[in-house]
Design a protein around this motif. Sequence first.
Motif, PDB file in Angstrom:
ATOM      1  N   VAL A   1       4.923 -13.059  -4.745  1.00  0.00           N
ATOM      2  CA  VAL A   1       3.806 -12.133  -4.783  1.00  0.00           C
ATOM      3  C   VAL A   1       3.994 -11.132  -3.655  1.00  0.00           C
ATOM      4  O   VAL A   1       4.274 -11.514  -2.518  1.00  0.00           O
ATOM      5  N   ILE A   2       3.828  -9.866  -4.000  1.00  0.00           N
ATOM      6  CA  ILE A   2       3.987  -8.832  -2.962  1.00  0.00           C
ATOM      7  C   ILE A   2       2.648  -8.616  -2.278  1.00  0.00           C
ATOM      8  O   ILE A   2       1.634  -8.478  -2.894  1.00  0.00           O
TER       9      ILE A   2
ATOM     10  N   ASP B   1       0.825  -1.206   0.000  1.00  0.00           N
ATOM     11  CA  ASP B   1       0.000   0.000   0.000  1.00  0.00           C
ATOM     12  C   ASP B   1       0.862   1.259   0.000  1.00  0.00           C
ATOM     13  O   ASP B   1       0.565   2.218  -0.716  1.00  0.00           O
ATOM     14  N   GLN B   2       1.924   1.256   0.793  1.00  0.00           N
ATOM     15  CA  GLN B   2       2.797   2.431   0.862  1.00  0.00           C
ATOM     16  C   GLN B   2       3.431   2.748  -0.489  1.00  0.00           C
ATOM     17  O   GLN B   2       3.611   3.909  -0.845  1.00  0.00           O
TER      18      GLN B   2
END
Length: 179
Positions: free
Chosen positions: A178-179, A3-4
């Motif tokens: 996967v992030i 998200d950041q």
Amino acid sequence: MKDQLNLPDNAVGSVIVNEEVMALLASQLELVKSPKKLLLMKHIHQEALPPVYTSVVHLGPSDFELIESKMADLDTMAFSKEELQYPFYGVMEQRELIAVGGYHIYSEDYVELGNIGTDVRWRRQGYGRKICTELTRSGRRVTSNVYLNVLEENIGAITLYQSLGYALMCKQYMVEFVI
């Protein structure tokens, strides 16, 4: 972190880790595909380098498009635009770049060769040896810490690197997750 950094849902990360770290990460990451096994090799026998090859040329900023095009043709595993600032060497035949190589990292403490490849039509004629020799020689002028990674399955390249004075330091994994 996702998200950041404002990453999309299908974002993929990659990292190279040693066997010990891989064992810890394996259960903590969602892998995109099976990790690729790599060998980290260090140049330790300078006397194994052959004489200077005059057919190998230092490539500069005016050659960047040519280098990028050849890297795309060779489908190199890892290459970033920023790495074009590091030295690259090539062999030209009939005004065509037929073999090329450069560095992933190039500093006074550590040099890592990468993106070494020969056009498929010119393979098995010693061009990879010439490129790797000049990259190694150039790197050794900067530091004694000259390394490269090679896929464990690439026996031909491993044999070449050993003949030029490289020795195995450790096994590693290239991991996509996967992030």
